[in-house]
Motif scaffolding. Structure first.
Motif, PDB file in Angstrom:
ATOM      1  N   THR A 190      41.691  39.989  35.000  1.00 22.02           N
ATOM      2  CA  THR A 190      42.058  38.597  34.827  1.00 22.02           C
ATOM      3  C   THR A 190      43.136  38.515  33.763  1.00 22.02           C
ATOM      4  OG1 THR A 190      41.198  36.354  34.524  1.00 22.02           O
ATOM      5  CG2 THR A 190      40.347  38.044  33.033  1.00 22.02           C
ATOM      6  N   VAL A 191      43.758  37.384  33.666  1.00 22.88           N
ATOM      7  CA  VAL A 191      44.725  37.114  32.590  1.00 22.88           C
ATOM      8  C   VAL A 191      44.165  35.974  31.761  1.00 22.88           C
ATOM      9  CG1 VAL A 191      47.067  36.362  32.022  1.00 22.88           C
ATOM     10  CG2 VAL A 191      46.686  37.954  33.921  1.00 22.88           C
ATOM     11  N   ARG A 192      44.130  36.178  30.445  1.00 16.20           N
ATOM     12  CA  ARG A 192      43.608  35.195  29.493  1.00 16.20           C
ATOM     13  C   ARG A 192      44.738  34.659  28.644  1.00 16.20           C
ATOM     14  NH1 ARG A 192      39.047  33.064  29.769  1.00 16.20           N
ATOM     15  NH2 ARG A 192      38.999  32.771  27.543  1.00 16.20           N
ATOM     16  N   ASP A 193      44.764  33.357  28.434  1.00 14.57           N
ATOM     17  CA  ASP A 193      45.695  32.777  27.462  1.00 14.57           C
ATOM     18  C   ASP A 193      45.107  32.984  26.076  1.00 14.57           C
ATOM     19  OD1 ASP A 193      47.640  31.834  29.244  1.00 14.57           O
ATOM     20  OD2 ASP A 193      46.459  30.045  29.674  1.00 14.57           O
TER      21      ASP A 193
ATOM     22  N   GLU B 199      40.520  43.922  41.749  1.00 11.60           N
ATOM     23  CA  GLU B 199      40.252  42.576  42.238  1.00 11.60           C
ATOM     24  C   GLU B 199      40.390  41.578  41.089  1.00 11.60           C
ATOM     25  OE1 GLU B 199      36.434  40.085  44.034  1.00 11.60           O
ATOM     26  OE2 GLU B 199      36.156  42.126  43.318  1.00 11.60           O
ATOM     27  N   ARG B 200      41.132  40.508  41.321  1.00 13.89           N
ATOM     28  CA  ARG B 200      41.199  39.452  40.313  1.00 13.89           C
ATOM     29  C   ARG B 200      39.864  38.718  40.328  1.00 13.89           C
ATOM     30  NH1 ARG B 200      46.417  36.036  38.744  1.00 13.89           N
ATOM     31  NH2 ARG B 200      45.647  35.388  36.710  1.00 13.89           N
ATOM     32  N   ALA B 201      39.082  38.911  39.264  1.00 16.18           N
ATOM     33  CA  ALA B 201      37.714  38.386  39.242  1.00 16.18           C
ATOM     34  C   ALA B 201      37.354  37.967  37.811  1.00 16.18           C
ATOM     35  CB  ALA B 201      36.742  39.438  39.768  1.00 16.18           C
ATOM     36  N   PRO B 202      37.880  36.824  37.358  1.00 14.35           N
ATOM     37  CA  PRO B 202      37.615  36.393  35.987  1.00 14.35           C
ATOM     38  C   PRO B 202      36.138  36.247  35.664  1.00 14.35           C
ATOM     39  CG  PRO B 202      38.826  34.700  37.204  1.00 14.35           C
ATOM     40  CD  PRO B 202      38.730  35.895  38.086  1.00 14.35           C
ATOM     41  N   GLU B 203      35.334  35.859  36.657  1.00 10.59           N
ATOM     42  CA  GLU B 203      33.897  35.675  36.405  1.00 10.59           C
ATOM     43  C   GLU B 203      33.222  36.980  35.994  1.00 10.59           C
ATOM     44  OE1 GLU B 203      34.458  36.876  40.622  1.00 10.59           O
ATOM     45  OE2 GLU B 203      35.447  35.381  39.367  1.00 10.59           O
ATOM     46  N   ARG B 204      33.730  38.115  36.456  1.00 19.10           N
ATOM     47  CA  ARG B 204      33.151  39.415  36.089  1.00 19.10           C
ATOM     48  C   ARG B 204      33.564  39.837  34.681  1.00 19.10           C
ATOM     49  NH1 ARG B 204      34.605  43.362  40.665  1.00 19.10           N
ATOM     50  NH2 ARG B 204      33.989  44.819  39.026  1.00 19.10           N
ATOM     51  N   LEU B 205      34.532  39.149  34.104  1.00 22.37           N
ATOM     52  CA  LEU B 205      35.017  39.493  32.766  1.00 22.37           C
ATOM     53  C   LEU B 205      34.645  38.428  31.742  1.00 22.37           C
ATOM     54  CD1 LEU B 205      38.344  40.810  34.145  1.00 22.37           C
ATOM     55  CD2 LEU B 205      36.714  42.188  32.872  1.00 22.37           C
ATOM     56  N   ALA B 206      33.636  37.636  32.043  1.00 19.75           N
ATOM     57  CA  ALA B 206      33.235  36.542  31.150  1.00 19.75           C
ATOM     58  C   ALA B 206      32.837  37.053  29.769  1.00 19.75           C
ATOM     59  CB  ALA B 206      32.098  35.739  31.771  1.00 19.75           C
ATOM     60  N   GLY B 207      32.117  38.159  29.701  1.00 19.22           N
ATOM     61  CA  GLY B 207      31.722  38.719  28.405  1.00 19.22           C
ATOM     62  C   GLY B 207      32.924  39.140  27.584  1.00 19.22           C
ATOM     63  N   ALA B 208      33.879  39.804  28.228  1.00 16.15           N
ATOM     64  CA  ALA B 208      35.102  40.217  27.536  1.00 16.15           C
ATOM     65  C   ALA B 208      35.894  38.990  27.089  1.00 16.15           C
ATOM     66  CB  ALA B 208      35.952  41.096  28.448  1.00 16.15           C
ATOM     67  N   ALA B 209      35.975  37.988  27.952  1.00 16.06           N
ATOM     68  CA  ALA B 209      36.698  36.755  27.613  1.00 16.06           C
ATOM     69  C   ALA B 209      36.055  36.075  26.411  1.00 16.06           C
ATOM     70  CB  ALA B 209      36.721  35.815  28.812  1.00 16.06           C
ATOM     71  N   ASP B 210      34.725  36.017  26.391  1.00 14.70           N
ATOM     72  CA  ASP B 210      34.025  35.384  25.268  1.00 14.70           C
ATOM     73  C   ASP B 210      34.315  36.112  23.961  1.00 14.70           C
ATOM     74  OD1 ASP B 210      32.922  33.533  27.014  1.00 14.70           O
ATOM     75  OD2 ASP B 210      30.945  34.502  27.079  1.00 14.70           O
ATOM     76  N   GLU B 211      34.278  37.449  23.987  1.00 12.51           N
ATOM     77  CA  GLU B 211      34.536  38.207  22.762  1.00 12.51           C
ATOM     78  C   GLU B 211      35.991  38.069  22.308  1.00 12.51           C
ATOM     79  OE1 GLU B 211      32.984  42.024  21.913  1.00 12.51           O
ATOM     80  OE2 GLU B 211      31.041  41.592  22.832  1.00 12.51           O
ATOM     81  N   LEU B 212      36.924  38.094  23.243  1.00 11.28           N
ATOM     82  CA  LEU B 212      38.328  37.903  22.868  1.00 11.28           C
ATOM     83  C   LEU B 212      38.552  36.514  22.281  1.00 11.28           C
ATOM     84  CD1 LEU B 212      40.047  39.740  25.824  1.00 11.28           C
ATOM     85  CD2 LEU B 212      40.282  40.343  23.402  1.00 11.28           C
TER      86      LEU B 212
END
Length: 185
Positions: free
Chosen positions: A17-20, A63-76
């Motif tokens: 995924t790409v995060r702002d 696969e572009r799958a932001p939901e699978r990276l929710a933990g990483a997104a939260d920590e970032l």
């Protein structure tokens, strides 16, 4: 945070995924083993190149799958908000080998938030006192910046050194951690 095995039936499974973020868009990719790549300046073209590189290196179709990276997104998000000083994300070290892996593991384990280390000191820590330049090359090839904090490595004379994401981002990350004063504008 733990992840299931990196591959299922011999095929590596990669989500991205790409995060702002305050330093611009970051591409974050993970296998089932953990985060495998973080990429700065992830506009559409850069993200496309990074995903294609992952496909080649890992032999998969990411696969572009932001939901699978929710933990990483939260920590970032918590890191950039100044609320997280140590990542607990699982890491997939499969794209890093040899000396670079040794140096990056030492960096991740031994250089805490809000501190810096010199290239030479890091070489000394891994038992290779003549390898300061090789440490610099390992930092430049780090596929896990921010999470494996290569922005914390500086020159022995106190100079900021180089940075794959650009010096403006390195300064911003060091300011976030209180190592440098925040930019005025």
């Amino acid at each position: 945070m733990s992840y299931p095995p990196a591959s299922v039936g011999g095929v590596t499974d990669v989500a991205w995924t790409v995060r702002d973020t305050p330093v611009g868009p970051l591409l974050v990719a993970a296998t089932r083993a953990g985060v495998v790549q973080v990429c700065f300046n992830a506009d559409e073209a850069t993200a496309g190149r990074a995903v294609a590189g992952l496909a080649r290196r890992l032999g998969c179709v990411p696969e572009r799958a932001p939901e699978r990276l929710a933990g990483a997104a939260d920590e970032l998000d918590a890191y950039f908000a100044g609320e997280l000083t140590r990542f607990t994300l699982g890491l997939d070290w499969s794209m890093i080998t040899g000396f670079a892996r040794q140096v990056l593991r030492e960096l991740a384990a031994g250089v805490p938030y809000g501190s810096v280390v010199g290239y030479q000191d890091l070489a000394d820590r891994v038992g290779e006192p003549g390898a300061a330049r090789a440490v610099g090359m390992a930092m430049g090839a780090n596929p896990l910046p921010v999470v494996v904090p290569c922005h914390r490595v500086i020159e022995s004379d106190g100079g900021i050194g180089g940075f794959g994401g650009g010096l403006e981002i390195k300064r911003a990350l060091l300011a976030l951690e209180g190592v440098l004063p925040a930019p005025l504008f």
